[in-house]
Write an enzyme that holds these catalytic residues in place. Structure first.
Site, PDB file in Angstrom:
ATOM      1  N   GLY A  42      48.846 -60.744  43.088  1.00 37.99           N
ATOM      2  CA  GLY A  42      50.155 -61.191  43.538  1.00 37.99           C
ATOM      3  C   GLY A  42      50.079 -62.267  44.606  1.00 37.99           C
ATOM      4  N   SER A  43      51.051 -62.250  45.502  1.00 38.63           N
ATOM      5  CA  SER A  43      51.192 -63.343  46.471  1.00 38.63           C
ATOM      6  C   SER A  43      50.111 -63.382  47.544  1.00 38.63           C
ATOM      7  CB  SER A  43      52.568 -63.270  47.130  1.00 38.63           C
ATOM      8  OG  SER A  43      53.582 -63.555  46.185  1.00 38.63           O
TER       9      SER A  43
END
Length: 575
Positions: free
Chosen positions: A293-294
């Site tokens: 993810g981020s």
């Protein structure tokens, strides 16, 4: 002379047939007596030898039954394993094991029935098949407790005996199970650091007959069992609090590459190795590859800054979504305007991150991730390490999605290792589970980004924790910085917005980062009263709790004066 000879011949010829027959029987009787005497002498000699051997065995050991079965030799010994402070993590202990001599057992059914009074979990069918053979030795149960041995001895069963064996014992139970690994019934390492120890030379010592328990030095690991216990406790609580299927965390020394703690739950008790076979006991921190993810935007931003194409205040157009054929890249909380590089990171803009990757180009993007060790199988002592997954052929859409954490999968541990290089001045250090000092670490370090880029990233991490998505990871006095990562998981080939793999990637203290802390939580559910289950709501608080409870053990004292001072970005990057 001649006459006498003839006379004797004539005299013999004149004997009666009865006398001749008697003479023959007497000669046969003499031959029979000689044979009987010879055979008696042979048997006497044989019995003397047997008697002598019995006396010899009796002098060596008073209990002949104890000398039945396979000989136990020192080659089964293993060195102790201790933590960085010398606390015992694994050791050998002597235990009793139960065996039988089926040839000496008269009533198999009665024997099994009476044994089951002491060993209620004894498998009747298996034991019956073993005892119904004509073998001289079969194992029945390994690793008895002293109480079990005493109970079986009191039964007085014929054909039943005990042998002393070496068994591995882990005082901490589950606390460090995925790091320590486990051994098989013959005390051979089959997972974790136990397997590493065998492959690193213990097997060779055994084959050479040199594995004397007294000569084996303890193996000292890098982990601190106190911090390890704290991390496991926090993860276990988080799994319940957020109704997750799994959770994990690693505490990594950013300056030496030492793994100080690493936990993945559900875990197992190495003293009961059957648990390790259950499918949900995977070591997710090093043996599982995930879209992070981020948190990957940390590397995208560092790549943009390190390329020289961007500075912290360089504008990036994030005013509208990006289209790649049928695919569209959106922002979760879009600002729909141009953002600076610092804002792209703070607001976690997918569009801005994709634009940064596009400016660097596909070859440069892939080369940067590879330079930080994120696309290759991580090298460390632990055998259970997964291969990262990446597209076979990178296209523009792949580079765009990888920039914000989708489309490439890696282990959480190697994500933390890469982040350490972003925080420590740009030096990549291979992770180790063995104690290592700073001098050894620096000799093995590789400079992968500019020191200036590292200073900029420290500034962004602290900024994001102060006013961005990482606010719930802050701990007063410890100057925590970090980045959230909320990754949607693939369900039936499509990303599901309500099934997530969350992470928080942190460093502290941000003025001179000493430790990286990465937490993950798999498929968390919203807490009561909350509508969402993003990483800022679960993975970030998990990180804060771990830092709050373990910082003192890590040698980091709180400093509330420094907490108020800002972390400055590099001068060249702030223009």
């Amino acid at each position: 002379m001649k006459r006498g000879f003839l006379f004797r011949r004539k005299k013999a010829a004149n004997l009666s047939p009865l006398r001749q027959e008697c003479k023959k029987h007497e000669a046969a009787a003499r031959r029979t007596r000689r044979r009987l005497v010879l055979m008696s002498l042979c048997f006497c000699s044989l019995y003397v030898v047997i008697f002598g051997r019995l006396v010899h065995y009796g002098q060596e050991s008073g209990d002949i039954a104890q000398n039945s079965g396979p000989e136990i030799i020192n080659m089964a010994a293993r060195p102790d394993i201790i933590d960085r402070n010398g606390l015992l993590l694994a050791t050998d202990i002597k235990t009793d094991s139960l065996y039988a001599e089926p040839r000496r057992i008269f009533d198999v059914d009665e024997t099994i029935e009476r044994l089951s009074l002491v060993l209620p979990e004894l498998d009747w069918d298996t034991t019956y098949r073993r005892l119904k053979t004509d073998k001289g030795f079969v194992w029945l149960e390994r690793g008895l407790t002293p109480q079990q041995r005493a109970g079986i001895e009191a039964l007085g069963l014929p054909g039943i005996g005990f042998r002393k064996e070496t068994r591995r014992f882990y005082p901490g139970g589950e606390t460090a199970s995925h790091i320590l690994g486990l051994v098989n019934i013959d005390n051979t390492g089959i997972a974790g650091m136990e397997k590493y120890i065998d492959n690193a030379g213990l097997i060779d010592l055994r084959e050479a007959g040199l594995a004397d328990p007294a000569a084996l030095e303890p193996v000292q690991l890098s982990i601190d069992i106190r911090v390890q216990a704290i991390v496991r406790d926090e993860l276990s609580q988080a799994m319940q609090r957020y109704s997750a299927i799994a959770a994990g965390a690693v505490v990594l020394n950013a300056k030496t590459g030492e793994v100080v703690a690493m936990v993945s739950v559900p875990d197992f008790n190495p003293n009961n190795p059957v648990q390790a076979l259950e499918k949900d006991r995977l070591n997710r921190m090093s043996a599982g590859a995930y879209e992070m993810g981020s948190t990957i935007k940390s590397f995208t931003t560092a790549m943009a800054l390190d390329s020289g194409l961007f500075k912290l205040n360089t504008p990036v157009d994030a005013s509208k979504p990006l289209k790649f054929g049928s695919q569209t890249v959106h922002d979760f909380h879009g600002k729909y305007r141009p953002l600076t590089v610092a804002e792209v990171f703070r607001f976690s803009s997918n569009i801005g991150s994709a634009k940064e990757a596009e400016a660097v180009g596909i070859p440069g993007h892939r080369a940067f991730l590879k330079r930080l060790g994120l696309l290759d199988r991580m090298k460390t002592e632990l055998p259970e390490v997964a291969h990262p997954l990446e597209p076979r052929r990178w296209k523009k859409v792949n580079s765009a999605t990888i920039a914000f954490g989708h489309g490439v999968a890696m282990t959480p541990l190697q994500t933390a290792v890469g982040a350490a290089a972003l925080m420590n001045g740009g030096k990549l250090l291979a992770p180790t589970f063995l104690k290592r000092d700073a001098v050894q670490a620096q000799e093995a370090a590789t400079q992968v980004i500019k020191p200036q880029t590292s200073r900029d990233m420290r500034y962004l991490y602290k900024l994001n924790a102060d006013i961005g998505s990482g606010r719930r990871a802050t701990v007063a006095g410890y100057r925590v910085g970090g980045k959230t990562g909320t990754a949607e998981k693939l369900v039936n080939g499509r990303y599901a917005n309500d099934v997530r793999f969350n992470a928080f990637l942190a460093a502290f203290p941000m003025d001179n980062p000493a430790y990286i802390v990465l937490t993950i939580i798999d498929e968390p559910k919203p807490e009561e009263g909350k509508l969402s289950a993003t990483a800022g709501l679960n993975a970030a608080p998990m990180t804060a709790n771990i830092i709050r409870r373990s910082a003192t053990f890590l040698g980091i004292a709180p400093d509330f004066d420094k907490e108020k001072a800002p972390v400055l970005a590099a001068t060249a990057g702030a223009h």
